[in-house]
Design a protein around this motif. Structure first.
Motif, PDB file in Angstrom:
ATOM      1  N   TYR A 390     -21.233   3.454  52.951  1.00  0.00           N
ATOM      2  CA  TYR A 390     -21.038   4.769  53.409  1.00  0.00           C
ATOM      3  C   TYR A 390     -22.268   5.424  53.545  1.00  0.00           C
ATOM      4  O   TYR A 390     -22.784   6.333  52.925  1.00  0.00           O
ATOM      5  N   PRO A 391     -23.587   5.162  54.385  1.00  0.00           N
ATOM      6  CA  PRO A 391     -24.754   5.838  54.370  1.00  0.00           C
ATOM      7  C   PRO A 391     -24.753   7.391  54.680  1.00  0.00           C
ATOM      8  O   PRO A 391     -25.468   8.164  54.064  1.00  0.00           O
ATOM      9  N   ASN A 392     -23.579   7.717  55.246  1.00  0.00           N
ATOM     10  CA  ASN A 392     -23.380   9.217  55.592  1.00  0.00           C
ATOM     11  C   ASN A 392     -22.950   9.943  54.264  1.00  0.00           C
ATOM     12  O   ASN A 392     -22.970  11.282  54.423  1.00  0.00           O
ATOM     13  N   PHE A 393     -22.734   9.264  53.187  1.00  0.00           N
ATOM     14  CA  PHE A 393     -22.305  10.146  51.901  1.00  0.00           C
ATOM     15  C   PHE A 393     -23.401  10.805  51.312  1.00  0.00           C
ATOM     16  O   PHE A 393     -23.344  11.633  50.513  1.00  0.00           O
ATOM     17  N   GLU A 394     -24.670  10.461  51.833  1.00  0.00           N
ATOM     18  CA  GLU A 394     -25.996  11.110  51.181  1.00  0.00           C
ATOM     19  C   GLU A 394     -26.370  12.144  52.112  1.00  0.00           C
ATOM     20  O   GLU A 394     -26.443  11.825  53.288  1.00  0.00           O
ATOM     21  N   ASP A 410     -30.703  15.815  44.452  1.00  0.00           N
ATOM     22  CA  ASP A 410     -30.940  16.865  43.763  1.00  0.00           C
ATOM     23  C   ASP A 410     -29.719  17.250  42.794  1.00  0.00           C
ATOM     24  O   ASP A 410     -29.701  17.535  41.633  1.00  0.00           O
ATOM     25  N   MET A 411     -28.472  17.053  43.011  1.00  0.00           N
ATOM     26  CA  MET A 411     -27.411  17.299  42.541  1.00  0.00           C
ATOM     27  C   MET A 411     -27.355  16.277  41.339  1.00  0.00           C
ATOM     28  O   MET A 411     -26.768  16.695  40.111  1.00  0.00           O
ATOM     29  N   LEU A 412     -27.773  15.199  41.556  1.00  0.00           N
ATOM     30  CA  LEU A 412     -27.481  14.001  40.472  1.00  0.00           C
ATOM     31  C   LEU A 412     -28.747  14.352  39.408  1.00  0.00           C
ATOM     32  O   LEU A 412     -28.627  14.094  38.363  1.00  0.00           O
ATOM     33  N   LYS A 413     -29.650  14.883  39.830  1.00  0.00           N
ATOM     34  CA  LYS A 413     -30.978  15.269  38.778  1.00  0.00           C
ATOM     35  C   LYS A 413     -30.384  16.369  37.912  1.00  0.00           C
ATOM     36  O   LYS A 413     -30.818  16.439  36.755  1.00  0.00           O
TER      37      LYS A 413
END
Length: 568
Positions: A390-394, A410-413
């Motif tokens: 699902y590439p559109n998830f990013e 950035d959210m993961l960072k």
């Protein structure tokens, strides 16, 4: 005449298969003569007979597919046999093609006798010996012959390796380059005949056992059974694949077909399940050596913590990078089956037993020392598989008026920074893959068992709790009645584990669980092909990350998780 011969004779497949084997044997024999004599008439014959072999393959395939369509689910053994016949004919045709390719390459030999220096008779003897066993092995379901056919591949690999090394050495001299390269191509086609013979042998094993087996898995099963002292001839073994796994391990129930009988599996709890055919047996597991040895070590650790909780290992063996083991077949059924099919009283009892089991394990193994779970690191290690599907998830950073939406990266960072502030005040010995179908409930014995234990370790218990909650959520079941059952179980285990945490000074329980849930929701999408459901799970994971980011800067003991966010 056995059932295998019956279906092949009845459909006219046996006759065509016999002709096909005869023709392929003739092709290989003529190819041998071509390399010995370079007779143009034999070369022409080999080329001309290729179409006849292709036609025989098409006839067998058509007959098999027609018979499969008529048999359907009513006769699964016949379907297995017909599927195996298609595989056998396909690989016989490939061997015929390799023979034609060898004859074509022979024309590039400048010295027609040059190829004879590479032990050709041994290659052809191995191929022809195996081919001459194919028809009988297929008709009779002869496991011994099937095994010999498979072993021919190892023989041809060994012969090829010797001659390949010799050709490489001679190429360094710079002489006879064209003859050496052509000889190598010819030997390579002979070696590839071995690959097709291996496929044929494994297809015959499939026809005999009703399960697809690689020859290494067959050998592992045979040798592990011998080590365990289980005196069942391999020809009398029935193998039933169960409990699908994404780890690459082969898992199945091994039974003695001569003793098979219908009996209760233990899943028919108060009318809550279906009776299925089962025989007393053992579980066979084969796969990566490191994983299986780790699982054995963990089984022993679990046994010392709470005897009877894991299955017993009856025998094991190692072979290079692979290993196999026989495990006790546990009575009962998975917790998932209980929740979805049993009566309310049974579910309540199973939940109580699960809570008491967890409480006993946690109290026995608790270590009062801070520990971090590393949920974001686990998520990042699996993100590539999620985004491939699902590439559109990013998404990138966006702005809507004066409002800025940070990118997923950035959210993961930021979530990683938050996790560095959070830690469990204690660790316990966890299951490591605490899915609802990795828990076995034995109603009769009133026991809980754990299975699939290769990830067990000392860790934050929220690793298990987050996986358990999401394993309920991600089941593709959408009727309100079943969903209510799953939701109730997820909430019950959430409250149970939170109460334990409060008693042991865990003030950041909800914040860490939010991280664990985000990890499990987002990474679970890599196994979900329903795009709408996968998107729902992904956004649920993002929701938990956003809640954490919104709370940043305030005390984490004030973070409160809405229990409604745990369920579908």
């Amino acid at each position: 005449m056995g059932p295998l011969e019956n279906v092949l004779q009845k459909e006219g497949i046996a006759e065509n298969l016999r002709f096909m084997v005869i023709e392929v044997v003739k092709q290989v024999e003529n190819t041998r003569k071509v390399l010995e004599t370079m007779d143009p008439k034999i070369i022409e014959s080999v080329t001309a007979r290729d179409d006849y072999i292709d036609n025989l393959k098409s006839v067998i395939e058509n007959k098999c597919y027609s018979a499969i369509n008529r048999s359907g689910p009513r006769n699964p053994r016949s379907v297995d046999i017909l599927r195996a016949s298609i595989t056998v004919s396909t690989n016989l045709e490939r061997i015929g093609d390799f023979a034609v390719n060898i004859v074509g390459q022979s024309e590039y030999l400048k010295d027609k006798d040059f190829i004879q220096r590479f032990d050709l008779p041994k290659f052809f003897d191995a191929v022809l010996t195996a081919l001459n066993q194919v028809f009988t092995a297929m008709i009779r379901q002869d496991m011994s012959q099937a095994f010999k056919i498979c072993r021919s591949e190892f023989t041809l690999d060994f012969l090829y390796k010797i001659q390949f090394d010799r050709i490489l050495n001679e190429l360094r001299s710079g002489k006879e380059t064209e003859n050496l390269i052509t000889s190598h191509l010819i030997l390579r086609y002979l070696e590839r005949m071995g690959d097709s013979l291996l496929n044929i042998g494994e297809a015959i094993i499939f026809a005999a056992l009703g399960e697809k087996f690689k020859i290494r898995q067959y050998e592992a099963l045979r040798e592990t059974l011998a080590k365990s002292g289980v005196e069942v001839p391999i020809s009398e073994v029935e193998f039933h694949s169960i409990w699908g796994t994404r780890s690459g391990c082969r898992i199945g129930l091994v039974t003695d077909r001569s003793r098979s009988q219908k009996e209760d599996t233990g899943c028919d709890v108060e009318g809550g399940g279906e009776r299925v055919e089962k025989a007393s047996g053992v579980l066979f597991k084969e796969g990566n050596r490191k994983k299986l040895l780790q699982e054995m070590e963990n089984i022993n650790r679990w046994e010392s913590i709470l005897p009877g909780l894991p299955p017993k290992v009856l025998a094991h063996q190692e072979d290079g990078s692979q290993a196999s083991m026989l495990i006790e077949y546990l009575s009962g059924c998975t917790f998932q089956d209980v929740v979805l099919t049993a009566e309310a009283e049974i579910i309540e009892n199973a939940l109580f037993l699960l809570e008491q089991t967890l409480l006993s394990v946690w109290e026995h193994t608790i270590t009062m020392a801070p520990i971090k779970a590393g949920f974001i690191k686990q998520m990042e290690s699996r993100l590539d598989d999620v985004l491939r599907l699902y590439p559109n998830f990013e998404w990138a950073t966006k702005t809507i008026g004066s409002m800025k939406i940070v990118s997923f990266d950035d959210m993961l960072k930021q979530a990683r920074d938050i996790e560095n502030e959070l830690e469990s005040p204690y660790s316990v010995f966890i299951h490591g893959d605490f899915n609802i179908n990795n828990i076995v409930y034995d109603h009769e014995a009133q026991r809980i068992h754990f299975i699939d234990l290769h990830r067990s370790k000392l860790a934050d218990p929220l690793q298990d709790i987050s996986v358990f909650v999401v394993s309920n959520y991600r089941l593709p079941i959408f009727d309100l009645y079943s969903r209510a059952r799953l939701n109730r179980v997820a909430k019950r285990i959430y409250h149970f584990s939170k109460d334990f945490g409060v008693e042991h000074g865990d003030t950041t329980f909800d914040a860490r669980l939010a991280l664990g849930l985000a990890r499990s929701f987002i990474t679970s999408t890599r196994f979900e092909l329903n795009m709408h459901f996968a998107k729902d799970m992904f956004l649920r994971g993002v929701y938990f990350l956003e809640k954490l980011l919104d709370h940043k800067g305030r005390p984490w003991d004030e973070f409160v998780l809405s229990e409604d966010a745990l369920v579908y």
